[in-house]
Design a protein around this motif. Structure first.
Motif, PDB file in Angstrom:
ATOM      1  N   VAL A  37      64.218  17.319   7.605  1.00  0.00           N
ATOM      2  CA  VAL A  37      64.577  16.004   8.155  1.00  0.00           C
ATOM      3  C   VAL A  37      64.510  14.941   7.058  1.00  0.00           C
ATOM      4  O   VAL A  37      65.427  14.126   6.907  1.00  0.00           O
ATOM      5  CB  VAL A  37      63.664  15.641   9.343  1.00  0.00           C
ATOM      6  CG1 VAL A  37      63.891  14.209   9.787  1.00  0.00           C
ATOM      7  CG2 VAL A  37      63.890  16.601  10.497  1.00  0.00           C
ATOM      8  N   VAL A  40      67.333  15.738   4.134  1.00  0.00           N
ATOM      9  CA  VAL A  40      68.714  15.616   4.601  1.00  0.00           C
ATOM     10  C   VAL A  40      69.027  14.180   5.010  1.00  0.00           C
ATOM     11  O   VAL A  40      70.079  13.641   4.639  1.00  0.00           O
ATOM     12  CB  VAL A  40      68.993  16.608   5.758  1.00  0.00           C
ATOM     13  CG1 VAL A  40      70.330  16.313   6.423  1.00  0.00           C
ATOM     14  CG2 VAL A  40      68.958  18.038   5.240  1.00  0.00           C
ATOM     15  N   SER A  41      68.124  13.541   5.742  1.00  0.00           N
ATOM     16  CA  SER A  41      68.416  12.163   6.172  1.00  0.00           C
ATOM     17  C   SER A  41      68.452  11.219   4.977  1.00  0.00           C
ATOM     18  O   SER A  41      69.320  10.350   4.892  1.00  0.00           O
ATOM     19  CB  SER A  41      67.409  11.692   7.214  1.00  0.00           C
ATOM     20  OG  SER A  41      66.096  11.717   6.710  1.00  0.00           O
ATOM     21  N   ARG A  42      67.529  11.406   4.047  1.00  0.00           N
ATOM     22  CA  ARG A  42      67.508  10.552   2.855  1.00  0.00           C
ATOM     23  C   ARG A  42      68.790  10.721   2.052  1.00  0.00           C
ATOM     24  O   ARG A  42      69.443   9.749   1.689  1.00  0.00           O
ATOM     25  CB  ARG A  42      66.300  10.912   1.997  1.00  0.00           C
ATOM     26  CG  ARG A  42      66.275  10.210   0.664  1.00  0.00           C
ATOM     27  CD  ARG A  42      65.116  10.693  -0.194  1.00  0.00           C
ATOM     28  NE  ARG A  42      65.121  10.028  -1.479  1.00  0.00           N
ATOM     29  CZ  ARG A  42      64.061   9.893  -2.235  1.00  0.00           C
ATOM     30  NH1 ARG A  42      62.906  10.371  -1.845  1.00  0.00           N
ATOM     31  NH2 ARG A  42      64.134   9.280  -3.375  1.00  0.00           N
ATOM     32  N   ALA A  44      71.699  12.027   2.959  1.00  0.00           N
ATOM     33  CA  ALA A  44      72.903  11.629   3.708  1.00  0.00           C
ATOM     34  C   ALA A  44      73.096  10.115   3.650  1.00  0.00           C
ATOM     35  O   ALA A  44      74.215   9.631   3.415  1.00  0.00           O
ATOM     36  CB  ALA A  44      72.802  12.105   5.154  1.00  0.00           C
ATOM     37  N   TYR A  45      72.017   9.375   3.841  1.00  0.00           N
ATOM     38  CA  TYR A  45      72.102   7.923   3.776  1.00  0.00           C
ATOM     39  C   TYR A  45      72.497   7.469   2.362  1.00  0.00           C
ATOM     40  O   TYR A  45      73.379   6.618   2.191  1.00  0.00           O
ATOM     41  CB  TYR A  45      70.774   7.284   4.182  1.00  0.00           C
ATOM     42  CG  TYR A  45      70.769   5.790   4.026  1.00  0.00           C
ATOM     43  CD1 TYR A  45      71.396   4.968   4.959  1.00  0.00           C
ATOM     44  CD2 TYR A  45      70.166   5.194   2.914  1.00  0.00           C
ATOM     45  CE1 TYR A  45      71.429   3.591   4.801  1.00  0.00           C
ATOM     46  CE2 TYR A  45      70.188   3.822   2.750  1.00  0.00           C
ATOM     47  CZ  TYR A  45      70.816   3.030   3.694  1.00  0.00           C
ATOM     48  OH  TYR A  45      70.844   1.673   3.519  1.00  0.00           O
TER      49      TYR A  45
END
Length: 145
Positions: A37, A40-42, A44-45
């Motif tokens: 989490v 990937v979130s870091r 992607a942003y």
């Protein structure tokens, strides 16, 4: 090998490999899940908003997230094949953390922004360097007798 024999062999492999998420394995799954989490979130942003600023760093964070995801999947899946795949990925992850960590220490200007593995994962409480070592130990212990 017929399809029936392949099914029996697959079922035997799963039984022989046992569960990888028992005991400390469950903690590894949880930690790898958190890292999926986070990475990937870091990435992607960062890729979506400012990729040109540090493409190498953001791409490496995305790769780290994919590696974490595959390891998490392998641990949950269980079985000897998944255990071996997770072992290979954890070894590759450890090499990546050590290479990128050393690179960011020796040549900080190469990374205008941090990756998950920068400074051996210091931004993530060194979990990126400790996690593959712990996972490699657990996966070697979890191999069938």
């Amino acid at each position: 090998m017929t399809s029936g024999e392949a099914e029996v062999a697959g079922a035997q492999e799963k039984q022989a490999g046992g569960r990888l998420v028992g005991g400390p394995g469950m903690l590894l799954v949880w930690l790898y899940g958190v890292m999926v989490v986070g990475a990937v979130s870091r990435s992607a942003y960062q890729i979506a908003t400012d990729f040109g600023r540090a493409p190498l760093a953001y791409s490496l964070s995305a790769v780290a997230g994919l590696v974490y995801g595959f390891i998490t999947y392998s641990l949950v899946r269980g079985g000897e094949t998944a255990r071996r795949a997770a072992l290979v990925c954890c070894a590759a992850e450890l090499v990546g953390v050590l290479v990128v960590g050393t690179w960011t220490v020796l040549e900080p200007s190469a990374f205008p922004d941090a990756t998950v593995w920068s400074d051996y994962g210091m931004g993530y409480l060194f979990i990126p360097v400790l996690l593959p070592v712990s996972a490699l130990y657990w996966l070697r212990r979890a191999r069938p007798a």
